[in-house]
Design a protein around this motif. Sequence first.
Motif, PDB file in Angstrom:
ATOM      1  N   ALA B  92       0.852  -1.209  -0.002  1.00  0.00           N
ATOM      2  CA  ALA B  92      -0.127  -0.024   0.103  1.00  0.00           C
ATOM      3  C   ALA B  92       0.982   1.306  -0.040  1.00  0.00           C
ATOM      4  O   ALA B  92       1.942   1.177   0.410  1.00  0.00           O
ATOM      5  N   VAL B  93       0.265   2.487  -0.599  1.00  0.00           N
ATOM      6  CA  VAL B  93       1.120   3.409  -0.406  1.00  0.00           C
ATOM      7  C   VAL B  93       0.167   4.707  -0.326  1.00  0.00           C
ATOM      8  O   VAL B  93      -1.063   4.775  -0.379  1.00  0.00           O
ATOM      9  N   ARG B  94       0.789   5.823   0.297  1.00  0.00           N
ATOM     10  CA  ARG B  94      -0.010   7.034   0.281  1.00  0.00           C
ATOM     11  C   ARG B  94       1.142   8.231   0.068  1.00  0.00           C
ATOM     12  O   ARG B  94       2.330   7.769   0.225  1.00  0.00           O
ATOM     13  N   ASP B  95       0.664   9.478  -0.364  1.00  0.00           N
ATOM     14  CA  ASP B  95       1.879  10.410  -0.704  1.00  0.00           C
ATOM     15  C   ASP B  95       1.935  11.544   0.499  1.00  0.00           C
ATOM     16  O   ASP B  95       2.820  12.341   0.538  1.00  0.00           O
ATOM     17  N   TRP B  96       1.221  11.226   1.656  1.00  0.00           N
ATOM     18  CA  TRP B  96       1.798  12.185   2.926  1.00  0.00           C
ATOM     19  C   TRP B  96       0.836  11.646   3.949  1.00  0.00           C
ATOM     20  O   TRP B  96      -0.204  10.868   3.756  1.00  0.00           O
ATOM     21  N   ALA B  97       1.033  12.280   5.109  1.00  0.00           N
ATOM     22  CA  ALA B  97       0.481  11.657   6.469  1.00  0.00           C
ATOM     23  C   ALA B  97      -0.902  11.668   6.450  1.00  0.00           C
ATOM     24  O   ALA B  97      -1.589  12.607   5.873  1.00  0.00           O
ATOM     25  N   ASN B  98      -1.464  10.665   7.267  1.00  0.00           N
ATOM     26  CA  ASN B  98      -2.802  10.599   7.310  1.00  0.00           C
ATOM     27  C   ASN B  98      -3.769  10.664   6.232  1.00  0.00           C
ATOM     28  O   ASN B  98      -4.947  11.210   6.327  1.00  0.00           O
TER      29      ASN B  98
END
Lengths: 113, 113
Positions: B92-98
């Motif tokens: 999984a990936v996200r590009d910034w916190a929360n």
Amino acid sequence: GAGVSQSPSNKVTEKGKDVELRCDPISGHTALYWYRQRLGQGLEFLIYFQGNSAPDKSGLPSDRFSAERTGESVSTLTIQRTQQEDSAVYLCASSPLGGGTQYFGPGTRLTVL
Amino acid sequence: AQSVAQPEDQVNVAEGNPLTVKCTYSVSGNPYLFWYVQYPNRGLQFLLKYITGDNLVKGSYGFEAEFNKSQTSFHLKKPSALVSDSALYFCAVRDWANTPLVFGKGTRLSVIA
């Protein structure tokens, strides 16, 4: 400490009925997420709560889906007029303020007959 | 938009052999990368994450993952597989916190005795 809990663990309903799914996040976690996992698929984002900010509802598939959260505690996901394609496992996750790892509950398996 | 690809639906490996589960990603900013494992009828369990720092990240149960920025990959590895490692693995990936995670479709790992 206690992890994320979800209830019920299983829910079988008839097409057209409304259902409510509950999530209790880890105490102190300000962010709460709902995801859907269809059979054999990855997780699909539904909705995201962060503290007192307006929730990010961009993942909700239709207006039959809604969710609420009371402060930084319990959240309920409501599906109105359920359809067979709503059958899936609904997973809740929480994470602490400032980012970090999302911790998942065991999920609610919803079956719409 | 963020995306994750897990090119293998199924990976089979003999017990005691090294294992690799592949993941590539696409994000607009700096990636926050995660691996989760799902056992049958269970929620997702966090294995490890990359936020910044060393490209080789060590996690739970002897797993590790290597962040490769030029190849936009974050492959999961373990030097010696156990039968008990058999499960479904999600990158999984996200590009910034929360923010919500974007998941791959999952790779089913089967370790054969």
